[in-house]
Write an enzyme that holds these catalytic residues in place. Sequence first.
Site, PDB file in Angstrom:
ATOM      1  N   ASP A   1       0.814  -1.222   0.000  1.00 24.94           N
ATOM      2  CA  ASP A   1       0.000   0.000   0.000  1.00 24.94           C
ATOM      3  C   ASP A   1       0.844   1.267   0.000  1.00 24.94           C
ATOM      4  O   ASP A   1       2.010   1.271   0.409  1.00 24.94           O
ATOM      5  CB  ASP A   1      -0.862   0.039   1.264  1.00 24.94           C
ATOM      6  CG  ASP A   1      -2.005  -0.948   1.221  1.00 24.94           C
ATOM      7  OD1 ASP A   1      -1.986  -1.835   0.344  1.00 24.94           O
ATOM      8  OD2 ASP A   1      -2.910  -0.844   2.073  1.00 24.94           O
TER       9      ASP A   1
ATOM     10  N   HIS B   1       3.748  -2.305   3.185  1.00 20.98           N
ATOM     11  CA  HIS B   1       3.855  -0.949   2.618  1.00 20.98           C
ATOM     12  C   HIS B   1       5.202  -0.803   1.913  1.00 20.98           C
ATOM     13  O   HIS B   1       6.244  -0.857   2.580  1.00 20.98           O
ATOM     14  CB  HIS B   1       3.723   0.094   3.733  1.00 20.98           C
ATOM     15  CG  HIS B   1       2.379   0.068   4.400  1.00 20.98           C
ATOM     16  ND1 HIS B   1       2.082  -0.807   5.416  1.00 20.98           N
ATOM     17  CD2 HIS B   1       1.253   0.783   4.161  1.00 20.98           C
ATOM     18  CE1 HIS B   1       0.816  -0.602   5.791  1.00 20.98           C
ATOM     19  NE2 HIS B   1       0.283   0.346   5.046  1.00 20.98           N
TER      20      HIS B   1
HETATM   21 ZN    ZN Z   1      -2.518   3.128   3.380  1.00 19.92          ZN
END
Ligand code: ZN
Length: 282
Positions: free
Chosen positions: A77, A221
């Site tokens: 993400d 991430h």
């Molecule tokens: Zn996020």
Amino acid sequence: MDGLNLVRRGAAAVLAGAVFGGLSTLTPGAGQVALVAAPRPAPERPKGKPKPKPRPKPERKPPPDCSRVKCLALTFDDGPAASTGELLDILAARHVKATFFLVGENVVQLAELVRREHAAGHELGDHSYTHADLGSASKKTVLSELTRTQDAIRRAVGVTPVLLRPPYGSTSKQLAKISRTMGMAQVLWTVDPLDWAHRDSEYVEKRVLKSVKPGYVVLMHDIHPTTVKAVPRIVDRLASEGYVFVTVSELYGGRLVPGREYGQTGRTMRPGDDSGATQGLP
Ligand SMILES: [Zn+2]
């Protein structure tokens, strides 16, 4: 008439000739003229404008059958970011497919990385334009956040995402309705190594390895170099255990229903839980 039509007509003429025994009445020259499209003059390009690079075709192999093999979807993400390039190298070296949930304003800044993601066969999803809390935002804001991101991804790679990951996992009935209308399924996660809080590659690696099961969706991430550094060991270890890495759409057999939630964690994260806070985003 375009080239294809010319070819079709030419082929039809030859076929008709063959069927009716009339080929001998067609001179070879006539047949050739009909079969070859007239060369088009190259369009004039304004001076100073670089020639656009042809878009590389994404790698496409038939997806594995996740009802038979141990499938796992790695998702990343908040990117793209500077560290995304290294992650793409790591994944490419291991022939691993992943899913990237992109923040629209980062897509605009780093479109070349988005093109690399797409060209390598990874799946791209919408993660809002400014990493907004969509669960509590107004309808107008939600529409703007999602549409602008879809547009940015479409401009970068020519594909409109069918997956949405609401930042912070913050969703609502309104968001479900809007994502249904926009043709996007909501994808949450089943493993969260809290890599945004623990900038420690070993910690992230251990958390993922301890928690995964076949069919799971792992949240990470790619904006954190510590996470990127954990990926080779995660992938190598899980591959040795027989795991196969697929995109989210492949994990669900390509049958995700727009608006519906997948990979629920059973809890809703609050703004500040996710990496958005550290990015200076809401
Ligand atoms: Zn996020």
